[in-house]
Structures are given as C-alpha cells and as structure tokens.
Design a protein around this motif. Structure first.
Motif, PDB file in Angstrom:
ATOM      1  N   ALA A   1       0.657  -1.358   0.116  1.00  0.00           N
ATOM      2  CA  ALA A   1      -0.013  -0.032  -0.102  1.00  0.00           C
ATOM      3  C   ALA A   1       0.853   1.244   0.161  1.00  0.00           C
ATOM      4  N   GLY A   2       2.046   1.157   0.371  1.00  0.00           N
ATOM      5  CA  GLY A   2       2.941   2.188   0.424  1.00  0.00           C
ATOM      6  C   GLY A   2       3.773   2.556  -0.911  1.00  0.00           C
ATOM      7  N   PHE A   3       3.545   1.750  -1.903  1.00  0.00           N
ATOM      8  CA  PHE A   3       4.184   1.972  -3.044  1.00  0.00           C
ATOM      9  C   PHE A   3       3.392   2.755  -4.048  1.00  0.00           C
ATOM     10  N   LYS A   4       4.246   3.564  -4.857  1.00  0.00           N
ATOM     11  CA  LYS A   4       3.472   4.441  -5.491  1.00  0.00           C
ATOM     12  C   LYS A   4       2.877   3.846  -6.730  1.00  0.00           C
ATOM     13  N   GLN A   5       3.300   2.649  -7.003  1.00  0.00           N
ATOM     14  CA  GLN A   5       2.587   1.870  -8.454  1.00  0.00           C
ATOM     15  C   GLN A   5       1.092   1.716  -8.202  1.00  0.00           C
ATOM     16  N   PHE A   6       0.862   1.754  -7.064  1.00  0.00           N
ATOM     17  CA  PHE A   6      -0.617   1.447  -6.848  1.00  0.00           C
ATOM     18  C   PHE A   6      -1.560   2.681  -6.539  1.00  0.00           C
ATOM     19  N   GLU A   7      -0.969   3.724  -6.630  1.00  0.00           N
ATOM     20  CA  GLU A   7      -1.695   4.873  -6.408  1.00  0.00           C
ATOM     21  C   GLU A   7      -2.914   5.075  -7.283  1.00  0.00           C
TER      22      GLU A   7
ATOM     23  N   ARG B   1      -9.069   3.514   1.629  1.00  0.00           N
ATOM     24  CA  ARG B   1      -9.870   2.643   2.104  1.00  0.00           C
ATOM     25  C   ARG B   1     -10.521   1.420   1.327  1.00  0.00           C
ATOM     26  N   ALA B   2     -11.150   2.036   0.097  1.00  0.00           N
ATOM     27  CA  ALA B   2     -11.795   1.274  -0.731  1.00  0.00           C
ATOM     28  C   ALA B   2     -10.786   0.179  -1.232  1.00  0.00           C
ATOM     29  N   PHE B   3      -9.599   0.696  -1.435  1.00  0.00           N
ATOM     30  CA  PHE B   3      -8.535  -0.338  -1.953  1.00  0.00           C
ATOM     31  C   PHE B   3      -8.113  -1.492  -1.112  1.00  0.00           C
ATOM     32  N   PHE B   4      -8.158  -0.963   0.186  1.00  0.00           N
ATOM     33  CA  PHE B   4      -7.831  -2.020   1.236  1.00  0.00           C
ATOM     34  C   PHE B   4      -8.940  -3.047   1.240  1.00  0.00           C
ATOM     35  N   ASP B   5      -9.959  -2.495   1.282  1.00  0.00           N
ATOM     36  CA  ASP B   5     -11.305  -3.472   1.220  1.00  0.00           C
ATOM     37  C   ASP B   5     -11.283  -4.344  -0.132  1.00  0.00           C
ATOM     38  N   ALA B   6     -11.037  -3.728  -1.370  1.00  0.00           N
ATOM     39  CA  ALA B   6     -11.067  -4.504  -2.490  1.00  0.00           C
ATOM     40  C   ALA B   6     -10.100  -5.667  -2.453  1.00  0.00           C
ATOM     41  N   VAL B   7      -8.581  -5.149  -1.969  1.00  0.00           N
ATOM     42  CA  VAL B   7      -7.828  -6.268  -1.911  1.00  0.00           C
ATOM     43  C   VAL B   7      -8.032  -7.372  -1.151  1.00  0.00           C
ATOM     44  N   PHE B   8      -8.575  -7.050   0.237  1.00  0.00           N
ATOM     45  CA  PHE B   8      -8.978  -8.097   1.130  1.00  0.00           C
ATOM     46  C   PHE B   8     -10.032  -8.844   0.206  1.00  0.00           C
ATOM     47  N   GLY B   9     -10.965  -8.286  -0.522  1.00  0.00           N
ATOM     48  CA  GLY B   9     -11.928  -9.010  -0.894  1.00  0.00           C
ATOM     49  C   GLY B   9     -11.456  -9.983  -1.894  1.00  0.00           C
TER      50      GLY B   9
END
Lengths: 208, 208
Positions: free
Chosen positions: A173-179, A189-197
């Motif tokens: 999550a700290g890497f610029k690639q995924f901005e 937050r939505a990103f976290f949710d989606a990855v956990f999904g």
DNA sequence: AAGGTATCTTTACGGCGCTTAGATATGAAA
DNA sequence: TTTCATATCTAAGCGCCGTAAAGATACCTT
C-alpha cells in the motif's frame, strides 16, 4: 527536538531514563524516519551522553526491540478497538483494515517492528499465546465466525494466511505503483477493502 | 572473500569495476548477510580503494539498487521457469511457490530488494509493463486461467492480492514461530501449498 | 557516617558514508 | 606521434556511528 526536561534542571540521575529513551526514539522515528534513529541521536534527544543508554539496553538492537514491542502493543489495541466498533464490516475485514491502517499511519514504527523481527527471525515472543496480541485476535475471530477450533493445524494455517495477506498489503500500500488503483476505487480505504475481498480470509470460503 | 583478480595483477583501470562491485556485493551478501554490506567492504572485496565505487555509483543506495535489480531479474526467471515446468500445480500456485522459494533461498538478496523498494516507496520502475517481470507474469497467468482482461481494475486487484499473499508468506516463512506448522505438514513445501490454499488466489473463486 | 552500587560522563577506538585533491591511464585530436 | 582532455583510480580526511573502558556522581543500605 525537545527534551523531556530542560537541560540544566535534570538531576544527575535521570529517574526513568529507559522510558525517556524509548520515548525519544519514537519521537525521532516519527520526525526523521528510521534512518535517523541512531543510538547517539536518541541519547541526544533524551539529553544524556552517548554512553548512557548502555546502562539500560545491551546494545542498539535491544533499544529498537523495546520500541518495536510498544508498536506491537499499539497495533493490538487498535485492532481490538476496530473489532469492538462494528463498522458494518465482517470482523476479520475490520481487523485487516485496522492492521493496514496502523502500518500506513506509523510507517517508520512498522518498519522498526519488522526489521527487529527479521533480525531475530521471529515475531515477538508471546504472539501466539498472549490473548490480546494481534495474532491471537485474528485466530479467535476466525473461531467466532465459524472456524473449527479443534482443527488446530487448519485454524493456524487460516490465521497465518490472513496475517500474510495483511502484512503484504501493508507493505504494498505504500508503493507508488498502486496509487492509480486507489484513485480509481475512490480512496485508500476502498482499495484495502477490495484487495482483502480478493483474498480468501474467511474460513467459510473453504470447505472445512 | 576472494577478489576477482589477484591484487598485484590488476591494472590501474579495472576494466569493468561496476560489474565487479555488484558481484562483490552479492558475494558479501550471501556470505555475511545484509548488515555486512558496507560500501567499503564491497570495495575491499573487489580489491579497490573505498572511494573507487563513487565513479560508478552516485552513492551506496545506487549500488544496492543495482544489486536489487539483479534480484528482481533472477526472481522473474525462476518464476518463468516454474510456470513452464508443469509440476501438477495450478500455474498460479506454481508461481507463488517459486516466489516464496526464491525468498527462502536468497533471504539477504530478498531483503535488499524490498529495502530498496521501501526507501524509494516503489517497486522497480518497469514492473507493471515489462512483459517478463514477476508481476506481469502473475497478471498474465490470471488471464490465461479465466480472469477477464477487460475488467482492468479487477484484474489489477487480483494481481495485487496474489502479490501481497506471496510477499507476506515469503516474510512469515522465515519466522521461527511457524516451524512447528511446517513439521506438522510434512515439510516447508507443504506449508507453502497449504497457506496458498487458504488464500483466494484464483480468479475463478470470485464471481467476476 | 561509610561503603557499595547503580547511574551517568568522558574519552577513545575502529568502521562507516562521502568529499576533495591528486595520481594514472585512456583515447581522440592535432 | 605528441598532446591533452577525460575517465578512472588512490590518498587523505571529515563528521558520524556503535561500543568499550575508566572515572565521576548520586543514591541506598547498613
């Protein structure tokens, strides 16, 4: 970089230098990042000589261990809070989000925690036994949500898998690639949710 | 610690010191671990003065970047090999196993790779574009196994999730806490398999 | 009050990353 | 072929680091 007491007022014996050193270290860590965390700088920040810390810690690694331990405790608390405060999420997801948010909000501390772990090749000692450790909280929550507590190996595997996913996401999550992904999803937050999904965190997803 | 050439035979101009320095660094890394990897030690190992590396690298971080980059290339190759050599595993699992085995077999190198990434707050630059990067290989394999290539965000999320799981497992696998799990499962390989089994790596597991 | 002990300071050592200045070799232009 | 700019290396040195040893100071027990 403020000191705990004004330099000239401090008595020869500090009182609780050990505590003051750990606090100074965390202050430096927050302000200057992990690379600025030298033993000498910590001593300076605490207003003592470079050799003073050696009466409270065997070496630099032991000081960092103390800092890391506080990190694990805070992480545990925050995850516990997140579990208690129902946000309409599956509790395991809530734990995962809390974990990743801790890493996002305390990147330097999180790094010290895992640097120490990698050096000793182990996570903090009591992790799998202390009832309120982050790890046990995940395992217990698995049970509360249908995992079979008697299938010990499987339960442990599920916990490890969830832990791996959370730690992996915390680092990625700290890497610029995924901005761009965060933006497209409308926020971190939505990103976290989606990855956990996309991870199989829930025991009910597996046929046990 | 052998040098590339015997000390007295080396001409004043080295020929390819840059190459020699990266090789020396990797030799030191393998032999003494990441903490022994000082610029001066690398120069010693290569048989040159402490200042010589500065004609080929801006600073220590740039040398480590070069070492890390080689690491990512090797990782990509090994994952490519694992995908080609069908071992009766789902190809995504084969990729994951190869990833984790690389980290296990090259712990110091793996650490340098992610230390560099964390410092720059990004994975190697071309990661998401270079066809034979480890990352793209995972994404492509997702597509080959049924992921919808037009659902770009979802495809990316699935790839990230798998990457997180693999990285998480790669780090956890080195911790003593999980030794007993490896034993109970009959080996490290079985442990890797089992943890991956608890993660939702396969696109077909999700209703997209 | 005395003496032992814990705590802190001073001093010092070697190693580190990096800079500057000078030596040496290379290779292109004359 | 000589010349000379440039690339590559060495030597010396700066301030920082982690840590050890020895001495000063305050506390604590008796």
């Amino acid at each position: 970089m403020s000191e705990a007491k004004s330099a000239e007022s401090r008595p020869y014996h500090h009182g609780d230098l050990r505590r003051a050193l750990v606090d100074a270290a965390r202050r430096l860590l927050e302000a200057e990042g992990p690379s600025a965390l030298s033993l000498r700088a910590v001593a300076r920040e605490a207003g003592v000589s470079p050799a003073a810390p050696y009466h409270h810690f065997k070496d630099k690694a032991e000081l960092l261990d103390a800092v890391a331990q506080e990190g694990w405790e805070i992480l545990g608390q925050q995850m516990s809070d997140a579990k208690a405060a129902d946000q309409g999420l599956h509790q395991l997801t809530a734990l995962g989000i809390a974990y990743v948010c801790f890493a996002r909000d305390n990147p330097a501390l999180y790094r010290v925690m895992y640097d120490a772990a990698r050096d000793k090749e182990m996570l903090p000692a009591g992790m799998q036994d202390n009832k309120d450790s982050a790890y046990c909280m995940v395992r217990d929550t698995m049970i509360e949500h249908g995992a079979d507590p008697t299938a010990e190996v499987d339960l442990e595997l599920a916990t490890v898998a969830a832990w791996c996913g959370a730690h992996g996401l915390a680092e990625m999550a700290g890497f610029k690639q995924f901005e761009h992904l965060k933006e497209q999803l409308g926020g971190e937050r939505a990103f976290f949710d989606a990855v956990f999904g996309h991870m199989g965190l829930f025991p009910s997803m597996h046929g046990h």
